[in-house]
Design a protein around this motif. Structure first.
Motif, mmCIF file in Angstrom:
data_model
loop_
_atom_site.group_PDB
_atom_site.id
_atom_site.type_symbol
_atom_site.label_atom_id
_atom_site.label_comp_id
_atom_site.label_asym_id
_atom_site.label_seq_id
_atom_site.Cartn_x
_atom_site.Cartn_y
_atom_site.Cartn_z
ATOM 1 N N LEU A 24 -26.113 -24.949 -73.436
ATOM 2 C CA LEU A 24 -25.843 -24.570 -72.043
ATOM 3 C C LEU A 24 -24.727 -25.461 -71.540
ATOM 4 N N VAL A 25 -23.691 -24.874 -70.976
ATOM 5 C CA VAL A 25 -22.550 -25.653 -70.520
ATOM 6 C C VAL A 25 -22.249 -25.352 -69.060
ATOM 7 N N GLU A 26 -22.396 -26.371 -68.205
ATOM 8 C CA GLU A 26 -21.986 -26.239 -66.809
ATOM 9 C C GLU A 26 -20.501 -26.558 -66.711
ATOM 10 N N TRP A 27 -19.818 -25.879 -65.811
ATOM 11 C CA TRP A 27 -18.386 -26.064 -65.567
ATOM 12 C C TRP A 27 -17.550 -25.644 -66.774
ATOM 13 N N LEU A 28 -17.932 -24.553 -67.420
ATOM 14 C CA LEU A 28 -17.172 -24.052 -68.565
ATOM 15 C C LEU A 28 -15.726 -23.772 -68.196
ATOM 16 N N ASP A 29 -15.469 -23.428 -66.937
ATOM 17 C CA ASP A 29 -14.097 -23.144 -66.518
ATOM 18 C C ASP A 29 -13.192 -24.367 -66.607
ATOM 19 N N ARG A 30 -13.738 -25.569 -66.680
ATOM 20 C CA ARG A 30 -12.944 -26.795 -66.834
ATOM 21 C C ARG A 30 -12.319 -26.880 -68.225
ATOM 22 N N VAL A 31 -13.062 -26.401 -69.237
ATOM 23 C CA VAL A 31 -12.594 -26.422 -70.624
ATOM 24 C C VAL A 31 -13.015 -25.096 -71.270
ATOM 25 N N PRO A 32 -12.367 -23.996 -70.882
ATOM 26 C CA PRO A 32 -12.805 -22.685 -71.377
ATOM 27 C C PRO A 32 -12.743 -22.534 -72.891
ATOM 28 N N GLU A 33 -11.857 -23.271 -73.529
ATOM 29 C CA GLU A 33 -11.754 -23.168 -74.985
ATOM 30 C C GLU A 33 -12.948 -23.801 -75.698
ATOM 31 N N ALA A 34 -13.880 -24.400 -74.951
ATOM 32 C CA ALA A 34 -15.115 -24.928 -75.540
ATOM 33 C C ALA A 34 -16.048 -23.801 -75.968
ATOM 34 N N ALA A 35 -15.888 -22.634 -75.374
ATOM 35 C CA ALA A 35 -16.770 -21.501 -75.694
ATOM 36 C C ALA A 35 -16.371 -20.871 -77.020
ATOM 37 N N PRO A 36 -17.364 -20.605 -77.869
ATOM 38 C CA PRO A 36 -17.060 -19.871 -79.092
ATOM 39 C C PRO A 36 -16.757 -18.409 -78.742
ATOM 40 N N THR A 37 -16.266 -17.658 -79.700
ATOM 41 C CA THR A 37 -15.953 -16.250 -79.470
ATOM 42 C C THR A 37 -17.177 -15.499 -78.961
ATOM 43 N N GLU A 38 -18.333 -15.777 -79.557
ATOM 44 C CA GLU A 38 -19.595 -15.138 -79.173
ATOM 45 C C GLU A 38 -20.297 -16.045 -78.160
ATOM 46 N N HIS A 39 -20.389 -15.572 -76.910
ATOM 47 C CA HIS A 39 -21.072 -16.372 -75.885
ATOM 48 C C HIS A 39 -21.441 -15.524 -74.677
ATOM 49 N N LEU A 40 -22.311 -16.086 -73.873
ATOM 50 C CA LEU A 40 -22.713 -15.490 -72.605
ATOM 51 C C LEU A 40 -22.117 -16.354 -71.504
ATOM 52 N N ARG A 41 -21.376 -15.739 -70.607
ATOM 53 C CA ARG A 41 -20.769 -16.473 -69.488
ATOM 54 C C ARG A 41 -21.424 -16.010 -68.193
ATOM 55 N N VAL A 42 -21.941 -16.973 -67.426
ATOM 56 C CA VAL A 42 -22.641 -16.685 -66.179
ATOM 57 C C VAL A 42 -21.882 -17.354 -65.040
ATOM 58 N N THR A 43 -21.454 -16.541 -64.074
ATOM 59 C CA THR A 43 -20.746 -17.055 -62.907
ATOM 60 C C THR A 43 -21.640 -16.888 -61.688
ATOM 61 N N LEU A 44 -21.855 -17.990 -60.982
ATOM 62 C CA LEU A 44 -22.664 -18.002 -59.767
ATOM 63 C C LEU A 44 -21.769 -18.285 -58.576
ATOM 64 N N ALA A 45 -22.036 -17.627 -57.453
ATOM 65 C CA ALA A 45 -21.238 -17.839 -56.244
ATOM 66 C C ALA A 45 -22.131 -17.745 -55.015
ATOM 67 N N HIS A 46 -21.753 -18.477 -53.983
ATOM 68 C CA HIS A 46 -22.460 -18.404 -52.703
ATOM 69 C C HIS A 46 -22.338 -16.986 -52.150
#
Length: 159
Positions: free
Chosen positions: A111-133
């Motif tokens: 589980l990675v919080e703040w994936l947008d800081r280092v997007p290349e940390a995600a492997p090709t196969e992944h689930l991306r969850v974006t939360l917003a107010h």
């Protein structure tokens, strides 16, 4: 379905408790090798979701802490669970130096919080969850699955 197909789900969560419950559901579905990246502003609900995921993966509540200063924190549950927080990193080189990449695709789920800081940390196969107010305690959640296993995870989590 091809490996490049993207599946998306969007929903509104009324409260932090609902976010937590959704995390518990996801934690019960995770398998070794799963990678979930979380994106969202401060206070958007990432930590509520992670605490729920940890509970769903049978990690004792007392073990769950924010890894902001440790970068990666391991938890022992029904599967190994690695919780990373990339908020303080400036790029991929900072992450690489932590040994994080050795965990991806390994014996546990990541589980990675703040994936947008280092997007290349995600492997090709992944689930991306974006939360917003979304006003008051409500949050919007957008989940995007990349790859066959992640699509199966997303469709089991949010049918």
């Amino acid at each position: 379905m091809s490996d490049g197909e993207l599946v998306t789900r969007t929903l509104t969560l009324a409260s932090p408790e609902e976010t937590h419950r959704l995390g518990v559901r996801l934690g019960g579905l995770l398998e070794p090798g799963d990678f979930v990246g979380l994106i969202g502003d401060l206070g958007a609900g990432k930590t509520h979701l992670v605490r729920g995921v940890a509970e769903g993966a049978h990690v004792p509540r007392s073990e769950v802490a924010s890894p902001t200063f440790a970068i990666v924190y391991p938890y022992s549950g029904r599967i190994p669970l690695y919780h990373a927080d990339l908020y303080r990193l400036t790029g991929y080189d900072d992450l690489y130096a932590t040994g994080f990449m050795d965990l991806v695709g390994g014996e546990g789920a990541v589980l990675v919080e703040w994936l947008d800081r280092v997007p290349e940390a995600a492997p090709t196969e992944h689930l991306r969850v974006t939360l917003a107010h979304a006003g008051g305690d409500a949050r919007s959640l957008k989940a995007e699955a990349f790859g066959v296993r992640s699509v199966a995870l997303l469709t089991a989590w949010l049918p």
